[in-house]
Write an enzyme that holds these catalytic residues in place. Structure first.
Site, short mmCIF file in Angstrom:
data_model
loop_
_atom_site.label_atom_id
_atom_site.label_comp_id
_atom_site.label_asym_id
_atom_site.label_seq_id
_atom_site.Cartn_x
_atom_site.Cartn_y
_atom_site.Cartn_z
N ARG A 91 -10.52 -11.37 1.45
CA ARG A 91 -11.43 -12.36 0.87
C ARG A 91 -10.83 -13.77 0.90
O ARG A 91 -11.57 -14.75 0.93
CB ARG A 91 -11.80 -11.94 -0.55
CG ARG A 91 -10.66 -11.92 -1.54
CD ARG A 91 -10.95 -11.07 -2.76
NE ARG A 91 -10.94 -9.65 -2.42
CZ ARG A 91 -11.21 -8.68 -3.29
NH1 ARG A 91 -11.54 -8.98 -4.55
NH2 ARG A 91 -11.17 -7.42 -2.92
N LYS A 140 0.83 -1.19 0.00
CA LYS A 140 0.00 0.00 0.00
C LYS A 140 0.87 1.26 0.00
O LYS A 140 2.02 1.23 0.42
CB LYS A 140 -0.87 0.03 1.27
CG LYS A 140 -1.92 -1.07 1.36
CD LYS A 140 -2.67 -0.97 2.67
CE LYS A 140 -3.73 -2.04 2.81
NZ LYS A 140 -4.85 -1.86 1.86
#
Length: 508
Positions: A358, A284
């Site tokens: 996920r 990130k």
């Protein structure tokens, strides 16, 4: 935590306290000359001011807008030395809503930090039933607004108001029951906030699992923890893949409330527990990466809610399955291009290691479904796309349509804004993989929140009532406090989950 008590047999104007809180409504559109009005419940205090309290508050600058707080010294007019007027905001003909009372009482509690004792007269006066609902809302708002996380402040931080007495028109038994439930719910929210606010050097998969297990054991829950060796033996490829880059090995926590002697239904809860998310190899940007300490907010909410189900003795079985991992870049980290074999055998091509939530949720969902639940709810700070679509205060709810809509309505009903979102059929094809059963992301940013939900749907049984709640924005508040929402972890969606469990317990 702030102590809450019901005020009975005592006129609020004569109560021994540091402060008395009253609600203020804006002037009516057709009567602006007379200024703001007192909210229901302030009659006794107004009488002590010879009916002139609203005019006095107007002189002090009160307008009745939401979250406004005006302090007025009483100079002996009432027993308490300080009067605090809190704005409720515009209301309909039926008076303040539960959320308006919750938010106003939260604003008052924040303003009274450091006060030993306060009395609040925020209430509805129409019927006993409404008055009991007002007790619930005011109690929740007070406790949540008074919350402060001070564990790492050497000076201890600014103390919350220590005790609040709630003046109520409700029947005593109804008010006491409402107060007990509100206190239990607010305590669960505070538990989730504490976990989210704990820094990641102290809250990592092993320590998080241990803290959650201790909470579960104290509430009489069944507890199971799978360590990295047990995860490897069980074939939990998603959790192991995400956690491979960290020296702090992943865990899978299981908590179970039995539902008592005759449970009416069974509910599986799954929460994302990424204790810190760098993005892994797909790292990130540095700005605001510190907010990723909140990437386990879904797990915190699920743990707190399962404990709450036991505290409330809900007649349903509630089982939490909570994957915990730290997503770090290193020589052992999983890579874009890797294929993971998930729990249950499905294979996933990793195209972006920052779409890690996920992956661990998929493993946990498959394990949760082995219990054959009647309902499944998962929640996660899953996608930045949720903030783009709905902002920082509205959770997205996806899943099977009837149950999805039920969860969204119940969430809005308790003041946790939630909105139902669709699963467009064409997005599934964009998750097709060149080498595996499915890819973890599409090749573009469009519809990213929906694509993440569709990915999870691949691991859910057809026909099962299921809701996926994306709380990427609402779980962590980064700007100034408002109402009962303080800076940092918010505890969303504990109150939504609690409302859903109560509704299932009552209605199936």
């Amino acid at each position: 935590m702030t102590e809450l008590h019901l005020l009975s047999g005592t006129n609020a104007a004569m109560a021994t306290a540091d402060a008395v809180v009253v609600g203020v409504l804006p002037a009516r559109d057709d009567d602006t000359e007379n200024g703001p009005r007192l909210a229901p419940g302030a009659a006794a205090v107004d009488a002590a001011f010879d009916g002139g309290l609203a005019a006095l508050l107007a002189l002090a600058g009160a307008t009745g807008r939401a979250d406004e707080v005006v302090r007025v010294p009483t100079r002996g007019t009432i027993t308490a030395p300080l009067l605090v007027a809190v704005g409720v905001g515009p209301t309909g003909d039926e008076g303040p809503t539960a959320e308006q009372l919750r938010r106003a009482s939260g604003a008052a509690a924040r303003a009274l930090a450091g006060t030993d004792h306060a009395v609040t007269t925020l209430s509805w006066s129409a019927t006993d039933a409404l008055a009991a609902e007002a007790v619930t809302a005011t109690a929740e708002g007070t406790l949540l607004g008074a919350y402060a996380f001070t564990e790492y402040k050497n000076a201890g931080g600014r103390p919350a108001v220590r005790r609040v007495d709630l003046a109520s028109d409700a029947a005593a038994d109804d008010a006491e029951a409402a107060l007990r439930r509100a206190t239990a719910v607010a305590t669960a929210v505070a538990t989730a906030r504490d976990l989210v606010n704990t820094p990641p050097n102290d809250l990592f998969p092993e320590s998080f699992a241990a803290r959650a297990a201790a909470l579960g054991e104290a509430a009489g829950l069944e507890v199971e923890i799978l360590d990295d060796a047990a995860l490897a033996a069980g074939g939990y490829g998603g959790i192991l893949g995400v956690g491979a880059g960290s020296s702090r090995k992943p865990r899978l926590l299981r908590l179970r409330w039995s539902g008592g002697p005759a449970p009416r239904a069974s509910v599986a809860l799954v929460g994302k527990g990424v204790t810190f998310d760098t993005g892994g190899i797909s790292i990130k940007p540095a700005p605001h990466m510190d907010h990723m300490t909140s990437d386990m907010a879904g797990a915190a909410a699920v743990v707190a809610t399962t404990v709450l189900a036991a505290r409330l003795e809900l007649p349903i079985t509630v089982t939490a399955t909570v994957p915990m991992a730290e997503n770090m870049p290193s020589s052992t980290a999983y890579r874009p291009g890797d294929v993971l074999r998930m729990y249950g055998g499905k294979t996933v091509e990793v195209l972006n290691t920052d779409a890690e939530g996920r992956l661990i949720l998929a493993d946990a969902i498959v394990r949760a479904l082995e219990d054959e639940p009647d309902y499944l709810i998962d929640t996660a700070t899953l996608t930045g796309a949720q903030l783009v679509a709905l902002g920082t205060r509205t959770a997205a709810v996806m899943g099977s349509e009837v149950f999805r809509d039920r969860v969204a309505v119940l969430g809005r009903g308790v003041g946790e804004d939630a909105w139902a979102m669709p699963f467009p059929d064409h997005l599934r094809a964009e998750l097709d993989s060149r080498v595996a059963d499915i890819a973890n992301v599409t090749g573009h940013r469009n519809g990213g929140m929906l694509a993440a939900g569709i990915f999870l749907r691949e691991f859910v049984h057809d026909g099962l009532p299921w809701a996926h709640i994306d709380i990427a924005g609402p779980a962590f508040h980064t700007s100034g406090p408002y109402g009962y929402t303080t800076k940092g972890g918010t505890g969303v969606p504990v109150r939504t989950l609690a409302a859903v469990l109560a509704d299932i317990a009552d209605n199936g």
